[in-house]
Design an enzyme around this catalytic site. Sequence first.
Site, PDB file in Angstrom:
ATOM      1  N   THR A 111       0.995  -1.115  -0.210  1.00 18.59           N
ATOM      2  CA  THR A 111       0.052   0.079   0.051  1.00 18.59           C
ATOM      3  C   THR A 111       0.838   1.163   0.038  1.00 18.59           C
ATOM      4  O   THR A 111       1.961   1.463   0.735  1.00 18.59           O
ATOM      5  CB  THR A 111      -1.021   0.061   1.204  1.00 18.59           C
ATOM      6  OG1 THR A 111      -1.761   1.396   1.097  1.00 18.59           O
ATOM      7  CG2 THR A 111      -0.278  -0.222   2.508  1.00 18.59           C
ATOM      8  N   ASP A 148      -0.134   4.001   1.036  1.00 17.77           N
ATOM      9  CA  ASP A 148      -0.706   4.920   2.031  1.00 17.77           C
ATOM     10  C   ASP A 148       0.374   4.520   3.352  1.00 17.77           C
ATOM     11  O   ASP A 148       0.199   5.348   4.185  1.00 17.77           O
ATOM     12  CB  ASP A 148      -1.764   4.310   2.600  1.00 17.77           C
ATOM     13  CG  ASP A 148      -2.940   4.872   1.424  1.00 17.77           C
ATOM     14  OD1 ASP A 148      -2.839   5.959   0.860  1.00 17.77           O
ATOM     15  OD2 ASP A 148      -3.897   4.263   1.209  1.00 17.77           O
ATOM     16  N   LEU A 189      -0.974   9.221 -10.734  1.00 15.27           N
ATOM     17  CA  LEU A 189       0.431   8.824 -11.051  1.00 15.27           C
ATOM     18  C   LEU A 189       1.187   8.682  -9.728  1.00 15.27           C
ATOM     19  O   LEU A 189       2.470   8.217  -9.924  1.00 15.27           O
ATOM     20  CB  LEU A 189       0.828  10.483 -11.474  1.00 15.27           C
ATOM     21  CG  LEU A 189       0.157  10.966 -12.885  1.00 15.27           C
ATOM     22  CD1 LEU A 189       0.377  12.348 -12.915  1.00 15.27           C
ATOM     23  CD2 LEU A 189       0.829  10.188 -13.810  1.00 15.27           C
ATOM     24  N   MET A 241      -2.548  11.433  -2.164  1.00 14.96           N
ATOM     25  CA  MET A 241      -3.447  10.434  -1.473  1.00 14.96           C
ATOM     26  C   MET A 241      -2.868  10.240  -0.314  1.00 14.96           C
ATOM     27  O   MET A 241      -1.948  10.423   0.578  1.00 14.96           O
ATOM     28  CB  MET A 241      -3.339   9.035  -2.338  1.00 14.96           C
ATOM     29  CG  MET A 241      -3.818   9.167  -3.777  1.00 14.96           C
ATOM     30  SD  MET A 241      -3.472   7.534  -4.617  1.00 14.96           S
ATOM     31  CE  MET A 241      -4.593   7.698  -5.871  1.00 14.96           C
ATOM     32  N   GLY A 242      -4.167   9.674   0.747  1.00 20.75           N
ATOM     33  CA  GLY A 242      -4.083   9.379   1.845  1.00 20.75           C
ATOM     34  C   GLY A 242      -5.443   9.820   2.672  1.00 20.75           C
ATOM     35  O   GLY A 242      -5.626  11.103   3.008  1.00 20.75           O
ATOM     36  N   ARG A 243      -6.108   8.641   3.135  1.00 25.52           N
ATOM     37  CA  ARG A 243      -7.426   8.837   3.680  1.00 25.52           C
ATOM     38  C   ARG A 243      -7.245   9.425   5.064  1.00 25.52           C
ATOM     39  O   ARG A 243      -7.777  10.460   5.499  1.00 25.52           O
ATOM     40  CB  ARG A 243      -8.252   7.489   3.352  1.00 25.52           C
ATOM     41  CG  ARG A 243      -9.572   7.625   4.112  1.00 25.52           C
ATOM     42  CD  ARG A 243     -10.349   6.561   3.937  1.00 25.52           C
ATOM     43  NE  ARG A 243     -10.385   5.966   2.540  1.00 25.52           N
ATOM     44  CZ  ARG A 243     -11.144   6.236   1.479  1.00 25.52           C
ATOM     45  NH1 ARG A 243     -12.028   7.312   1.891  1.00 25.52           N
ATOM     46  NH2 ARG A 243     -10.876   5.982   0.266  1.00 25.52           N
TER      47      ARG A 243
END
Length: 406
Positions: free
Chosen positions: A135, A137, A291, A181-183
Amino acid sequence: MFGQSGGPTSVINASACGVFEEAFKHDCITEVYGLRHGVRGLLDENFVDMSKEDRKQISLLKNTPSSALGSVRYKLADPDKDDTDYKRILEVFKKYNVRYFFYNGGNDSMDTCSKVSAYLAKAGYECHVMGVPKTIDNDLWGTDHCPGFASAAKYLATSCMEIHHDARVYDKGTVTVLEVMGRNAGWMTASTAIASYQGQGPDLIYVPEVAFDVKKFLADVKKIYKERGNVIVAVSEGIHDANGKYIAEYSQDLAKDSFNHAQLGGTASYLANLCKEELGVKTRAIEFSLLQRCAAHSASQIDVDEAYNAGAQAVKNAVEGKSGFMVAFERNTDNGYKCNIKLLPLADVANKEKKLPKEFLNKDGNFIEKPFLDYVMPLIQGEAKPPYENGLPVFAHLKLENAANK
Protein backbone atom coordinates in the site's frame (compact mmCIF):
# COMPACT_ATOMS: atom_id res chain seq x y z
CA MET A 1 -3.10 -19.46 -5.87
CA PHE A 2 -2.24 -15.75 -5.78
CA GLY A 3 -4.39 -12.64 -6.06
CA GLN A 4 -3.98 -8.87 -5.97
CA SER A 5 -6.48 -6.52 -4.38
CA GLY A 6 -7.10 -2.84 -3.65
CA GLY A 7 -5.28 0.15 -5.10
CA PRO A 8 -2.22 -0.76 -7.21
CA THR A 9 1.35 0.44 -6.64
CA SER A 10 4.39 0.71 -8.88
CA VAL A 11 5.89 -2.39 -7.20
CA ILE A 12 2.91 -4.66 -6.50
CA ASN A 13 3.88 -6.74 -9.52
CA ALA A 14 7.36 -7.19 -8.07
CA SER A 15 5.66 -9.06 -5.21
CA ALA A 16 3.71 -11.12 -7.74
CA CYS A 17 6.98 -11.94 -9.48
CA GLY A 18 8.47 -12.99 -6.14
CA VAL A 19 5.53 -15.30 -5.43
CA PHE A 20 5.54 -16.89 -8.89
CA GLU A 21 9.28 -17.39 -9.27
CA GLU A 22 9.60 -18.82 -5.76
CA ALA A 23 6.57 -21.09 -6.20
CA PHE A 24 8.06 -22.57 -9.38
CA LYS A 25 11.02 -23.81 -7.29
CA HIS A 26 8.96 -26.05 -4.98
CA ASP A 27 7.85 -29.55 -6.00
CA CYS A 28 5.06 -29.48 -3.41
CA ILE A 29 3.39 -26.72 -5.47
CA THR A 30 2.20 -28.52 -8.60
CA GLU A 31 0.20 -25.68 -10.17
CA VAL A 32 0.63 -21.91 -9.89
CA TYR A 33 -2.56 -19.92 -10.47
CA GLY A 34 -3.01 -16.16 -10.69
CA LEU A 35 -6.47 -14.83 -9.84
CA ARG A 36 -8.06 -12.31 -12.18
CA HIS A 37 -9.33 -9.38 -10.11
CA GLY A 38 -8.55 -10.80 -6.70
CA VAL A 39 -11.14 -12.65 -4.67
CA ARG A 40 -13.71 -11.91 -7.38
CA GLY A 41 -11.71 -14.15 -9.72
CA LEU A 42 -11.72 -16.86 -7.08
CA LEU A 43 -15.49 -16.74 -6.73
CA ASP A 44 -15.94 -16.69 -10.52
CA GLU A 45 -13.30 -19.35 -11.28
CA ASN A 46 -11.42 -16.82 -13.35
CA PHE A 47 -7.71 -17.46 -13.01
CA VAL A 48 -4.54 -17.90 -15.03
CA ASP A 49 -2.10 -20.83 -15.15
CA MET A 50 1.14 -18.94 -14.58
CA SER A 51 3.26 -21.85 -15.83
CA LYS A 52 1.84 -21.15 -19.29
CA GLU A 53 3.11 -17.57 -19.22
CA ASP A 54 6.49 -16.69 -20.71
CA ARG A 55 9.08 -16.63 -17.92
CA LYS A 56 10.68 -13.50 -19.37
CA GLN A 57 7.35 -11.71 -19.13
CA ILE A 58 7.01 -12.84 -15.51
CA SER A 59 10.49 -11.45 -14.82
CA LEU A 60 9.46 -8.12 -16.38
CA LEU A 61 6.78 -7.84 -13.69
CA LYS A 62 9.50 -6.60 -11.32
CA ASN A 63 9.45 -3.20 -13.02
CA THR A 64 5.89 -3.14 -14.38
CA PRO A 65 3.43 -0.87 -12.54
CA SER A 66 -0.16 -1.54 -11.48
CA SER A 67 -1.80 -4.94 -10.89
CA ALA A 68 -0.99 -7.23 -13.82
CA LEU A 69 -3.70 -9.71 -12.82
CA GLY A 70 -6.27 -7.01 -12.21
CA SER A 71 -7.51 -5.77 -8.87
CA VAL A 72 -10.84 -5.51 -7.04
CA ARG A 73 -12.57 -3.86 -4.10
CA TYR A 74 -14.85 -6.58 -2.79
CA LYS A 75 -15.82 -6.96 0.85
CA LEU A 76 -16.48 -10.44 2.18
CA ALA A 77 -19.38 -10.56 4.62
CA ASP A 78 -19.09 -11.71 8.21
CA PRO A 79 -19.16 -15.51 7.78
CA ASP A 80 -21.39 -15.87 10.86
CA LYS A 81 -24.02 -13.75 9.09
CA ASP A 82 -23.55 -14.82 5.48
CA ASP A 83 -21.18 -17.64 4.53
CA THR A 84 -22.22 -17.85 0.87
CA ASP A 85 -18.90 -16.57 -0.51
CA TYR A 86 -16.90 -18.73 1.88
CA LYS A 87 -18.69 -21.90 0.84
CA ARG A 88 -17.96 -20.98 -2.76
CA ILE A 89 -14.27 -20.37 -1.99
CA LEU A 90 -14.01 -23.75 -0.25
CA GLU A 91 -15.75 -25.39 -3.21
CA VAL A 92 -13.24 -23.90 -5.66
CA PHE A 93 -10.27 -24.76 -3.46
CA LYS A 94 -11.40 -28.39 -3.21
CA LYS A 95 -12.10 -28.58 -6.95
CA TYR A 96 -8.56 -27.47 -7.85
CA ASN A 97 -6.85 -28.89 -4.76
CA VAL A 98 -5.59 -25.45 -3.71
CA ARG A 99 -3.32 -25.85 -0.69
CA TYR A 100 -1.50 -22.51 -0.75
CA PHE A 101 -3.24 -19.15 -0.96
CA PHE A 102 -1.44 -15.81 -1.17
CA TYR A 103 -3.25 -12.47 -1.15
CA ASN A 104 -1.48 -9.22 -1.95
CA GLY A 105 -2.98 -5.97 -0.66
CA GLY A 106 -3.52 -3.40 2.08
CA ASN A 107 -5.80 -3.11 5.10
CA ASP A 108 -9.01 -4.32 3.50
CA SER A 109 -7.19 -7.08 1.62
CA MET A 110 -5.65 -8.37 4.85
CA ASP A 111 -9.19 -8.46 6.27
CA THR A 112 -10.22 -10.65 3.31
CA CYS A 113 -7.16 -12.84 3.75
CA SER A 114 -7.79 -13.19 7.49
CA LYS A 115 -11.43 -14.16 7.01
CA VAL A 116 -10.57 -16.78 4.39
CA SER A 117 -7.84 -18.23 6.60
CA ALA A 118 -10.12 -18.48 9.64
CA TYR A 119 -12.99 -20.02 7.65
CA LEU A 120 -10.79 -22.68 6.04
CA ALA A 121 -9.32 -23.59 9.42
CA LYS A 122 -12.80 -23.84 10.96
CA ALA A 123 -13.93 -26.02 8.04
CA GLY A 124 -10.96 -28.32 8.58
CA TYR A 125 -9.55 -27.73 5.09
CA GLU A 126 -5.75 -27.73 5.04
CA CYS A 127 -4.56 -24.67 3.15
CA HIS A 128 -1.64 -22.40 3.98
CA VAL A 129 -2.78 -18.78 3.76
CA MET A 130 -0.34 -15.88 3.69
CA GLY A 131 -0.84 -12.15 3.26
CA VAL A 132 1.61 -10.18 1.12
CA PRO A 133 1.62 -6.48 2.07
CA LYS A 134 1.28 -3.51 -0.27
CA THR A 135 0.00 0.00 0.00
CA ILE A 136 1.34 3.40 -0.92
CA ASP A 137 -0.54 4.69 2.14
CA ASN A 138 2.05 2.94 4.37
CA ASP A 139 -0.63 2.43 7.01
CA LEU A 140 -0.55 -1.34 7.60
CA TRP A 141 -0.20 -2.05 11.30
CA GLY A 142 2.88 -3.79 12.67
CA THR A 143 5.24 -3.39 9.72
CA ASP A 144 7.95 -0.71 9.60
CA HIS A 145 6.85 0.22 6.10
CA CYS A 146 4.84 -1.17 3.19
CA PRO A 147 5.90 -2.11 -0.34
CA GLY A 148 4.83 0.66 -2.70
CA PHE A 149 5.17 3.51 -0.25
CA ALA A 150 8.85 4.27 -0.88
CA SER A 151 8.44 4.53 -4.66
CA ALA A 152 5.39 6.76 -4.28
CA ALA A 153 7.31 8.91 -1.80
CA LYS A 154 10.23 9.19 -4.21
CA TYR A 155 7.91 10.21 -7.05
CA LEU A 156 6.19 12.82 -4.89
CA ALA A 157 9.46 14.30 -3.65
CA THR A 158 10.83 14.48 -7.20
CA SER A 159 7.63 16.03 -8.55
CA CYS A 160 7.53 18.60 -5.76
CA MET A 161 11.10 19.65 -6.54
CA GLU A 162 10.13 20.10 -10.19
CA ILE A 163 6.95 21.98 -9.32
CA HIS A 164 8.92 24.23 -6.95
CA HIS A 165 10.95 25.52 -9.90
CA ASP A 166 7.99 25.87 -12.26
CA ALA A 167 5.82 27.69 -9.71
CA ARG A 168 8.36 30.50 -9.38
CA VAL A 169 9.02 31.43 -12.99
CA TYR A 170 6.64 34.41 -13.24
CA ASP A 171 6.95 37.86 -11.77
CA LYS A 172 3.56 37.48 -10.12
CA GLY A 173 3.14 35.31 -7.03
CA THR A 174 1.11 32.09 -6.96
CA VAL A 175 -0.41 29.80 -4.33
CA THR A 176 -0.09 26.19 -5.52
CA VAL A 177 -2.04 23.51 -3.67
CA LEU A 178 -0.95 19.89 -4.13
CA GLU A 179 -3.37 17.08 -3.30
CA VAL A 180 -1.79 13.80 -2.20
CA MET A 181 -3.42 10.42 -1.54
CA GLY A 182 -4.04 9.45 2.08
CA ARG A 183 -7.45 8.94 3.66
CA ASN A 184 -6.67 8.65 7.36
CA ALA A 185 -2.89 8.56 7.49
CA GLY A 186 -0.51 11.23 6.20
CA TRP A 187 2.56 9.19 5.28
CA MET A 188 2.31 10.05 1.59
CA THR A 189 1.76 13.75 2.12
CA ALA A 190 4.57 13.83 4.66
CA SER A 191 6.85 12.57 1.89
CA THR A 192 6.61 15.90 0.12
CA ALA A 193 8.76 17.23 2.99
CA ILE A 194 11.70 15.36 1.46
CA ALA A 195 11.70 18.04 -1.23
CA SER A 196 11.20 20.81 1.34
CA TYR A 197 14.32 19.81 3.23
CA GLN A 198 16.16 20.05 -0.08
CA GLY A 199 14.94 23.65 -0.24
CA GLN A 200 12.64 22.85 -3.15
CA GLY A 201 9.29 21.73 -1.78
CA PRO A 202 6.08 22.73 0.01
CA ASP A 203 6.03 25.56 2.54
CA LEU A 204 3.03 24.10 4.34
CA ILE A 205 1.97 20.47 4.79
CA TYR A 206 -1.36 19.28 6.22
CA VAL A 207 -2.14 15.66 7.12
CA PRO A 208 -5.24 13.82 8.45
CA GLU A 209 -3.63 13.24 11.86
CA VAL A 210 -4.27 16.91 12.67
CA ALA A 211 -7.77 18.46 12.51
CA PHE A 212 -7.85 21.02 9.71
CA ASP A 213 -9.01 24.57 10.43
CA VAL A 214 -9.85 26.59 7.33
CA LYS A 215 -9.28 29.97 9.02
CA LYS A 216 -5.89 28.90 10.32
CA PHE A 217 -5.01 27.54 6.87
CA LEU A 218 -5.79 30.89 5.25
CA ALA A 219 -3.75 32.72 7.89
CA ASP A 220 -0.81 30.33 7.32
CA VAL A 221 -0.94 30.87 3.55
CA LYS A 222 -1.27 34.64 3.88
CA LYS A 223 1.77 34.79 6.17
CA ILE A 224 4.01 32.75 3.85
CA TYR A 225 2.78 34.63 0.77
CA LYS A 226 3.60 37.97 2.39
CA GLU A 227 7.10 36.75 3.30
CA ARG A 228 8.03 34.93 0.07
CA GLY A 229 5.64 35.99 -2.67
CA ASN A 230 4.88 32.34 -3.56
CA VAL A 231 3.39 29.48 -1.56
CA ILE A 232 3.29 25.73 -2.18
CA VAL A 233 0.92 23.75 0.03
CA ALA A 234 0.65 19.96 0.22
CA VAL A 235 -2.55 18.47 1.64
CA SER A 236 -3.75 14.91 2.17
CA GLU A 237 -6.97 14.12 0.34
CA GLY A 238 -8.36 12.98 3.68
CA ILE A 239 -7.83 16.12 5.76
CA HIS A 240 -10.90 16.84 7.87
CA ASP A 241 -12.20 19.40 10.33
CA ALA A 242 -12.55 18.95 14.10
CA ASN A 243 -15.95 17.31 13.57
CA GLY A 244 -14.50 14.69 11.21
CA LYS A 245 -15.98 16.17 8.04
CA TYR A 246 -13.66 15.82 5.05
CA ILE A 247 -12.64 19.17 3.58
CA ALA A 248 -13.46 17.64 0.18
CA GLU A 249 -17.08 17.46 1.40
CA TYR A 250 -17.23 21.21 1.81
CA SER A 251 -17.88 21.57 -1.91
CA GLN A 252 -19.37 18.21 -2.98
CA ASP A 253 -21.08 15.01 -1.88
CA LEU A 254 -18.69 12.05 -1.83
CA ALA A 255 -19.60 8.60 -3.17
CA LYS A 256 -18.78 5.47 -1.12
CA ASP A 257 -17.07 2.23 -2.19
CA SER A 258 -17.97 -1.33 -1.14
CA PHE A 259 -16.03 -0.89 2.10
CA ASN A 260 -18.04 2.29 2.86
CA HIS A 261 -14.97 4.46 2.28
CA ALA A 262 -15.62 7.91 0.86
CA GLN A 263 -14.14 8.32 -2.62
CA LEU A 264 -12.04 11.37 -2.02
CA GLY A 265 -10.86 14.07 -4.40
CA GLY A 266 -11.27 17.78 -5.00
CA THR A 267 -9.63 18.99 -1.79
CA ALA A 268 -6.91 20.95 -3.59
CA SER A 269 -9.40 22.60 -5.95
CA TYR A 270 -11.59 23.70 -3.06
CA LEU A 271 -8.67 25.16 -1.09
CA ALA A 272 -7.13 26.84 -4.15
CA ASN A 273 -10.44 28.51 -4.97
CA LEU A 274 -10.79 29.54 -1.33
CA CYS A 275 -7.37 31.20 -1.40
CA LYS A 276 -8.27 33.00 -4.62
CA GLU A 277 -11.52 34.33 -3.17
CA GLU A 278 -10.34 35.17 0.34
CA LEU A 279 -6.78 36.35 -0.36
CA GLY A 280 -7.11 37.63 -3.90
CA VAL A 281 -4.09 35.73 -5.20
CA LYS A 282 -3.43 33.66 -8.29
CA THR A 283 -3.83 29.96 -7.50
CA ARG A 284 -3.29 26.56 -9.02
CA ALA A 285 -4.52 23.15 -7.82
CA ILE A 286 -2.62 19.97 -8.70
CA GLU A 287 -4.05 16.53 -7.91
CA PHE A 288 -1.38 13.85 -8.33
CA SER A 289 -4.09 11.17 -8.47
CA LEU A 290 -3.06 7.85 -10.09
CA LEU A 291 0.43 9.09 -10.94
CA GLN A 292 1.45 8.54 -7.31
CA ARG A 293 0.91 4.82 -7.49
CA CYS A 294 1.96 3.95 -11.06
CA ALA A 295 5.17 5.96 -11.54
CA ALA A 296 7.50 3.02 -12.15
CA HIS A 297 9.93 5.38 -13.87
CA SER A 298 10.62 6.89 -10.44
CA ALA A 299 10.62 3.70 -8.39
CA SER A 300 13.01 3.06 -5.53
CA GLN A 301 15.30 0.06 -6.05
CA ILE A 302 15.03 -0.69 -2.33
CA ASP A 303 11.26 -0.79 -2.72
CA VAL A 304 11.36 -3.12 -5.74
CA ASP A 305 13.76 -5.50 -4.01
CA GLU A 306 11.75 -5.56 -0.79
CA ALA A 307 8.45 -6.06 -2.62
CA TYR A 308 9.91 -9.01 -4.51
CA ASN A 309 11.31 -10.47 -1.30
CA ALA A 310 7.97 -10.11 0.47
CA GLY A 311 6.35 -12.30 -2.18
CA ALA A 312 9.14 -14.87 -2.14
CA GLN A 313 9.19 -15.03 1.67
CA ALA A 314 5.43 -15.60 1.76
CA VAL A 315 5.89 -18.71 -0.37
CA LYS A 316 8.88 -19.97 1.63
CA ASN A 317 7.02 -19.64 4.92
CA ALA A 318 3.88 -21.28 3.55
CA VAL A 319 5.88 -24.23 2.24
CA GLU A 320 7.41 -24.57 5.70
CA GLY A 321 3.91 -25.03 7.07
CA LYS A 322 3.03 -21.56 8.31
CA SER A 323 -0.44 -20.13 7.76
CA GLY A 324 -2.58 -17.20 8.87
CA PHE A 325 0.21 -14.63 8.73
CA MET A 326 1.19 -11.51 6.81
CA VAL A 327 4.79 -10.95 5.79
CA ALA A 328 6.05 -7.77 7.48
CA PHE A 329 9.22 -5.66 7.61
CA GLU A 330 11.41 -4.98 10.61
CA ARG A 331 14.09 -2.29 10.39
CA ASN A 332 17.63 -3.06 11.51
CA THR A 333 20.00 -0.08 11.76
CA ASP A 334 22.90 -1.72 13.58
CA ASN A 335 25.16 -1.33 10.55
CA GLY A 336 23.34 0.97 8.16
CA TYR A 337 19.84 0.20 6.89
CA LYS A 338 18.67 -3.38 6.62
CA CYS A 339 15.16 -4.78 6.30
CA ASN A 340 14.40 -8.05 8.07
CA ILE A 341 11.31 -10.20 7.53
CA LYS A 342 8.90 -11.06 10.32
CA LEU A 343 5.43 -12.58 10.38
CA LEU A 344 2.32 -10.97 11.86
CA PRO A 345 -0.98 -12.78 12.54
CA LEU A 346 -3.48 -11.71 9.90
CA ALA A 347 -6.16 -11.18 12.56
CA ASP A 348 -3.90 -8.58 14.23
CA VAL A 349 -3.29 -6.65 10.99
CA ALA A 350 -6.77 -6.65 9.47
CA ASN A 351 -8.52 -3.26 9.48
CA LYS A 352 -5.93 -1.53 11.67
CA GLU A 353 -4.20 1.64 10.54
CA LYS A 354 -0.77 2.97 11.38
CA LYS A 355 -0.77 6.76 11.67
CA LEU A 356 2.11 9.24 11.58
CA PRO A 357 3.67 9.39 15.07
CA LYS A 358 3.51 12.70 16.91
CA GLU A 359 7.26 13.25 16.70
CA PHE A 360 6.94 13.54 12.91
CA LEU A 361 4.50 16.49 13.19
CA ASN A 362 5.34 20.08 14.11
CA LYS A 363 3.48 21.78 16.97
CA ASP A 364 1.48 24.01 14.61
CA GLY A 365 0.20 21.03 12.63
CA ASN A 366 1.28 22.49 9.30
CA PHE A 367 4.65 20.86 8.57
CA ILE A 368 6.73 17.71 9.03
CA GLU A 369 9.68 17.44 11.40
CA LYS A 370 13.13 16.11 10.51
CA PRO A 371 12.78 12.70 12.29
CA PHE A 372 10.49 11.73 9.42
CA LEU A 373 13.42 12.17 7.04
CA ASP A 374 15.53 9.81 9.12
CA TYR A 375 12.75 7.27 8.70
CA VAL A 376 12.02 7.67 4.99
CA MET A 377 15.36 8.46 3.32
CA PRO A 378 16.80 4.90 3.47
CA LEU A 379 13.66 3.62 1.74
CA ILE A 380 13.91 5.75 -1.41
CA GLN A 381 17.46 4.83 -2.33
CA GLY A 382 18.40 3.42 -5.74
CA GLU A 383 16.85 3.98 -9.16
CA ALA A 384 14.83 1.03 -10.41
CA LYS A 385 14.30 1.30 -14.13
CA PRO A 386 12.54 -1.10 -16.50
CA PRO A 387 14.45 -2.04 -19.63
CA TYR A 388 13.99 0.46 -22.45
CA GLU A 389 13.36 -0.08 -26.16
CA ASN A 390 12.97 2.69 -28.73
CA GLY A 391 13.15 5.21 -25.94
CA LEU A 392 10.21 3.72 -24.03
CA PRO A 393 9.95 1.34 -21.07
CA VAL A 394 9.30 -2.34 -21.71
CA PHE A 395 6.57 -3.65 -19.41
CA ALA A 396 5.28 -7.20 -18.98
CA HIS A 397 2.57 -8.46 -21.30
CA LEU A 398 0.85 -11.55 -19.89
CA LYS A 399 -1.53 -13.68 -21.95
CA LEU A 400 -3.98 -13.98 -19.03
CA GLU A 401 -5.93 -16.85 -20.54
CA ASN A 402 -8.53 -18.34 -18.21
CA ALA A 403 -7.21 -21.69 -16.99
CA ALA A 404 -10.30 -22.80 -15.07
CA ASN A 405 -11.90 -26.08 -16.18
CA LYS A 406 -9.14 -26.70 -18.77
